[in-house]
Write an enzyme that holds these catalytic residues in place. Sequence first.
Site, PDB file in Angstrom:
ATOM      1  N   THR A 108      74.626 -80.321  30.801  1.00 48.71           N
ATOM      2  CA  THR A 108      74.136 -79.472  31.888  1.00 48.71           C
ATOM      3  C   THR A 108      73.980 -78.018  31.473  1.00 48.71           C
ATOM      4  OG1 THR A 108      75.113 -80.891  33.556  1.00 48.71           O
ATOM      5  CG2 THR A 108      74.785 -78.618  34.200  1.00 48.71           C
ATOM      6  N   ASP A 155      80.149 -85.326  31.206  1.00 51.35           N
ATOM      7  CA  ASP A 155      80.440 -86.722  31.569  1.00 51.35           C
ATOM      8  C   ASP A 155      81.269 -87.462  30.528  1.00 51.35           C
ATOM      9  OD1 ASP A 155      79.160 -86.377  33.944  1.00 51.35           O
ATOM     10  OD2 ASP A 155      77.301 -87.365  33.351  1.00 51.35           O
ATOM     11  N   CYS A 186      96.852 -94.736  36.179  1.00 51.37           N
ATOM     12  CA  CYS A 186      97.268 -93.501  36.848  1.00 51.37           C
ATOM     13  C   CYS A 186      96.839 -92.295  36.020  1.00 51.37           C
ATOM     14  CB  CYS A 186      98.783 -93.462  37.012  1.00 51.37           C
ATOM     15  SG  CYS A 186      99.419 -94.809  38.000  1.00 51.37           S
TER      16      CYS A 186
HETATM   17  N1  ASP Z   1      75.296 -85.499  33.038  1.00 46.77           N
HETATM   18  C1  ASP Z   1      75.707 -84.276  32.389  1.00 46.77           C
HETATM   19  C2  ASP Z   1      76.157 -84.619  30.990  1.00 46.77           C
HETATM   20  O1  ASP Z   1      77.215 -85.135  30.809  1.00 46.77           O
HETATM   21  C3  ASP Z   1      76.801 -83.632  33.171  1.00 46.77           C
HETATM   22  C4  ASP Z   1      77.283 -82.306  32.655  1.00 46.77           C
HETATM   23  O2  ASP Z   1      76.993 -81.839  31.574  1.00 46.77           O
HETATM   24  O3  ASP Z   1      78.043 -81.660  33.423  1.00 46.77           O
HETATM   25  O4  ASP Z   1      75.429 -84.383  30.061  1.00 46.77           O
END
Ligand code: ASP
Length: 339
Positions: free
Chosen positions: A13, A91, A274
């Site tokens: 992102t 992710d 957990c």
């Molecule tokens: N879907 C994105 C990724 O993992 C999420 C992120 O970067 O926050 O590349």
Amino acid sequence: MRKRVYIVYTGGTIGMRRTKDGYQPDSGSLQAQMAEMPELRHASMPSYDIHEYRPLLDSSNMTPREWIAIARDIEAQYERYDGFVVLHGTDTMAYTASALPFLLGGLRKPVIITGSQIPLCEIRNDARENLITSLMLAASYAIPEVCLYFGGKLLRGCRATKVSADGFAAFDSPNFPPLGTVGIDIDVNWDLVRKPRGAAKLDVPELARPVVSALRLFPGISPELVRNVLRPPLQGLVLEAYGVGNGPDQDAAFLDVLADAAARGVVIVDCTQCLEGSVDLGEYAAGSALARAGVVSGFDLTAEAALAKLYYLFGRGYKPERVKKEMQKDLRGELTLRA
Ligand code: ASP
């Protein structure tokens, strides 16, 4: 002399742009935005070079192949830089942060993995702070570890896990205190930082491509499903079990399937579902039955670290008995051994 940082830009992102299908990686746009940031030209900041990967990936598309590519890249640039920043999607960031400590043997320089929940191109974002602080950490803090920096917390990479899908404090290491916290000051807890060990040279091992997997138990899971997961060529399985590592010990067929696979040399590592705490297979009959079937304890390993460690150990070509032994040892600060 200005410190030098090598930025491995894998995607995520942090550098994405808005498109009609949602956020997508966009080649070159992160570099263009960073060039416009006066903070990055400040005398107290390191100089940096960015290596953009092709293609840039949403980290949901990452595989162990990319873990190895990142490790090899750092190895190739190791002598030229003071520290390393890996820009990565959130992710699967915890998986890469868990794998790199095993792949970068003998590490003596900081490797800081970071990313963001909102891209740098948006007015309100967490990318700017995560990026600037990670660059400072990589340049000026002699932490010889792979760390994950996010939302004010500096975490040991192989202890980190994603705990929020949309919050800025997206990562935590519930079974190990943060290596540092960032507020008004950058406070590193030096007592927790591992001392460099082994040969002074960085050692990125050649790895075979082992077959490992993970399976989360759920009420009513069928022995058939478990049998299918455990079929050859599987070599190792992270079994995400209940509580202190328990499973359905009244289901004889389930236990038989596990025992059968363990007898064939599949290493089955028990981790807890957990967020916090450790496996203790002796505490309940529902745990000791798994141990009798040949399942080994993953103690307080995260499921991400257990998977990465299994991949690394089988990747080195170790036989199941050796893998089991090494899984019970603390190799990179990934697990807590009880006294
Ligand atoms: N879907 C994105 C990724 O993992 C999420 C992120 O970067 O926050 O590349």
